[in-house]
Design a protein around this motif. Sequence first.
Motif, PDB file in Angstrom:
ATOM      1  N   GLY A  16      88.363  53.967  27.741  1.00 61.76           N
ATOM      2  CA  GLY A  16      89.424  54.616  28.500  1.00 61.76           C
ATOM      3  C   GLY A  16      88.969  54.830  29.927  1.00 61.76           C
ATOM      4  N   LEU A  17      89.903  54.746  30.850  1.00 57.45           N
ATOM      5  CA  LEU A  17      89.564  55.022  32.241  1.00 57.45           C
ATOM      6  C   LEU A  17      90.795  55.528  32.968  1.00 57.45           C
ATOM      7  CD1 LEU A  17      90.599  52.431  34.316  1.00 57.45           C
ATOM      8  CD2 LEU A  17      89.019  51.303  32.763  1.00 57.45           C
ATOM      9  N   ARG A  18      90.546  56.187  34.055  1.00 55.70           N
ATOM     10  CA  ARG A  18      91.626  56.684  34.897  1.00 55.70           C
ATOM     11  C   ARG A  18      91.505  56.029  36.253  1.00 55.70           C
ATOM     12  NH1 ARG A  18      94.458  60.628  32.597  1.00 55.70           N
ATOM     13  NH2 ARG A  18      93.474  61.896  30.993  1.00 55.70           N
ATOM     14  N   ALA A  19      92.643  55.721  36.850  1.00 58.00           N
ATOM     15  CA  ALA A  19      92.664  55.069  38.159  1.00 58.00           C
ATOM     16  C   ALA A  19      93.760  55.699  39.006  1.00 58.00           C
ATOM     17  CB  ALA A  19      92.929  53.568  37.982  1.00 58.00           C
ATOM     18  N   THR A  20      93.611  55.545  40.309  1.00 62.45           N
ATOM     19  CA  THR A  20      94.676  55.979  41.197  1.00 62.45           C
ATOM     20  C   THR A  20      95.808  54.963  41.096  1.00 62.45           C
ATOM     21  OG1 THR A  20      93.880  54.724  43.099  1.00 62.45           O
ATOM     22  CG2 THR A  20      92.970  56.957  42.800  1.00 62.45           C
TER      23      THR A  20
END
Length: 97
Positions: A16-20
């Motif tokens: 899982g990852l978060r990005a702008t």
Amino acid sequence: MAAIGTSPPGRSARLGLRATPDQEAVLRRAAEVSHKSLTDFILDTACLAAEQTLLDQRLFMVSGSQAQALMDLLESPEQVNQGLQDLFTRQAPWDAP
């Protein structure tokens, strides 16, 4: 190449990852022009970067003259190193009474 939205056989680990929003847009566009799903694009790119990082820790590229200089050093007779001799004659701190 897997169809967009499907998971190729053998993939069981979940990341899982978060990005702008800007990062997501760039990644999606790059995946599109590469004719890959977003997941495939991110995994392929991340794995290439990871492999390069690992290779950088193991593989050192040198010129022919640098390689020869190293070989000359390795083949030359050993030299007395007074500092190392002094170090190895001292008692180790963990062996002290």
